[in-house]
Write an enzyme that holds these catalytic residues in place. Structure first.
Site, mmCIF file in Angstrom:
data_model
loop_
_atom_site.group_PDB
_atom_site.id
_atom_site.type_symbol
_atom_site.label_atom_id
_atom_site.label_comp_id
_atom_site.label_asym_id
_atom_site.label_seq_id
_atom_site.Cartn_x
_atom_site.Cartn_y
_atom_site.Cartn_z
ATOM 1 C CB CYS A 9 -0.767 2.707 4.019
ATOM 2 S SG CYS A 9 -2.175 1.989 3.217
ATOM 3 C CG ASP A 10 3.082 1.154 4.432
ATOM 4 O OD1 ASP A 10 2.488 1.631 5.423
ATOM 5 O OD2 ASP A 10 3.017 -0.051 4.134
ATOM 6 C CB CYS B 172 -0.925 -0.033 1.220
ATOM 7 S SG CYS B 172 -2.028 1.380 1.282
#
Ligand code: NAP
Length: 323
Positions: A147-148, A144
């Protein structure tokens, strides 16, 4: 506004007109329309927002301009809360078809009954299946980008894939990382052209095309990605700190089959234009379905949820009329 919808205490064994399984955009669309049809509705799902929880800024949903995905989830919650739709945070394990009704069995709260069911159960992230993938999961490998990406500030990363997720990921990563390799197995893209053009303009993104990942190497954390050029056969090792695998999603084939619901040849839940599955009384919407030639967007998932709710309404009304 909250990221969690207002949850409700429901009693195991309680009967509903429709149970909506899932909590992504398709489920929200179905919940809104079921409530407006005044069906006795219960939504059972695990992650409010579904895949939206992994998105960044959304700018392809009409009327919500450049909205943060988390704010979009809050708006969706607010809208279904207005209609007081009960939401249960739980996992549906089985849908038993008893002929005259469905019994929806959850992991924690027990069983609930319904005259109809709408599945908005989404899809699961696909794995690459190369050596090193399992070993370095969470130690430099991510599924992701949205997200990261901040974890890879001033680092070198590789993004694998050629769809919207990979291109969107490469764009986001280009503003954190010093260098981004975009590794794709072809030289044309499945992604929307606007994403491809945007990423091409980023000076720190290098396209590694017609290439596949053979292995991800490292010690405690990721250090290299081994790439083969499919045209020349050349093998290269790229030094990276992170690998973002954005190669799409797998449909919930096993869940569908174990509940007697037909899937298409790719494993997606087969639906007709009214989101009817092969089981009368069971409808499906969003990414988990075969609908609309696989055009999977938030806006289409919400719309399909609305269509599924309309079908459920017609089904339940007709069923009640026969009693
Ligand atoms: P996708 O559209 O299925 O694309 C997957 C990409 O990964 C393809 O380019 C595919 O290559 C490649 N791929 C698949 N398996 C691979 C493997 N084993 N090894 C190497 N490459 C592999 O998946 P997605 O990009 O995650 O998107 C999923 C859905 O979400 C799509 O419907 C997409 O439109 C939607 N989405 C929309 C947005 C948005 O902003 N609107 C953002 C993200 C996602 P080939 O091209 O060669 O098949």
């Amino acid at each position: 506004m909250s990221l969690l919808p207002r949850t409700t205490s429901v009693k195991p064994g309680e009967k509903f007109d429709v149970i909506i399984v899932g909590l992504g955009p398709a489920a929200y669309g179905a919940a809104l329309y079921s409530a407006r049809y005044m069906l006795k509705t219960l939504v059972i799902g695990e992650t409010p927002g579904g895949q939206l929880t992994e998105a960044g800024i959304v700018d392809d949903y009409l009327g919500l301009i450049e909205i943060q995905a988390s704010d979009m989830i809050k708006v969706f919650n607010k809208h279904i809360e207005k209609y007081e739709v009960p939401v249960l945070l739980d996992i549906v394990e089985k849908i038993e078809n008893r002929g005259d009704e469905f019994v929806v069995k959850t992991k924690r709260k027990g069983e609930f009954k319904a005259d109809s069911v709408i599945l908005g159960i989404g899809v699961k992230r696909r794995k690459l299946g190369v050596p090193g993938e399992q070993e370095f999961a969470g130690r430099g490998i991510s599924y992701c980008s949205v997200c990261d990406a901040p974890l890879f500030k001033n680092r070198v990363v590789a993004v694998i894939g050629g769809g919207d997720s990979a291109l969107e990921g490469a764009e986001i990563l280009s503003s954190y990382s010093t260098k981004v390799y975009l590794i794709h197995r072809r030289d044309t893209f499945k992604a929307q052209p606007i994403y491809v053009e945007t990423v091409k303009k980023k000076p720190n993104v290098e396209f590694v095309l017609n290439s596949v990942v053979k292995e991800i190497k490292g010690d405690k954390v990721v250090k290299q990605v081994v790439v083969e050029n499919l045209k020349t056969g050349e093998i290269k090792e790229l030094n990276v700190n992170g690998v973002f695998i954005e190669i799409g999603f797998d449909p919930p084939t096993d869940f569908a089959k174990s509940n007697g619901i037909e899937t298409d040849t790719n494993g997606y839940i087969k639906v007709d234009e009214w989101m009817r599955t092969s089981v009368p009384g069971v409808f499906a919407a969003g990414d988990c379905t075969s609908a609309w030639l696989g055009f999977r967007q938030v806006i289409t998932a919400v719309a399909q949820g609305a269509v599924a709710a309309t079908s459920a309404y017609r089904y339940v009304t007709e069923k009640k009329g026969k009693k």
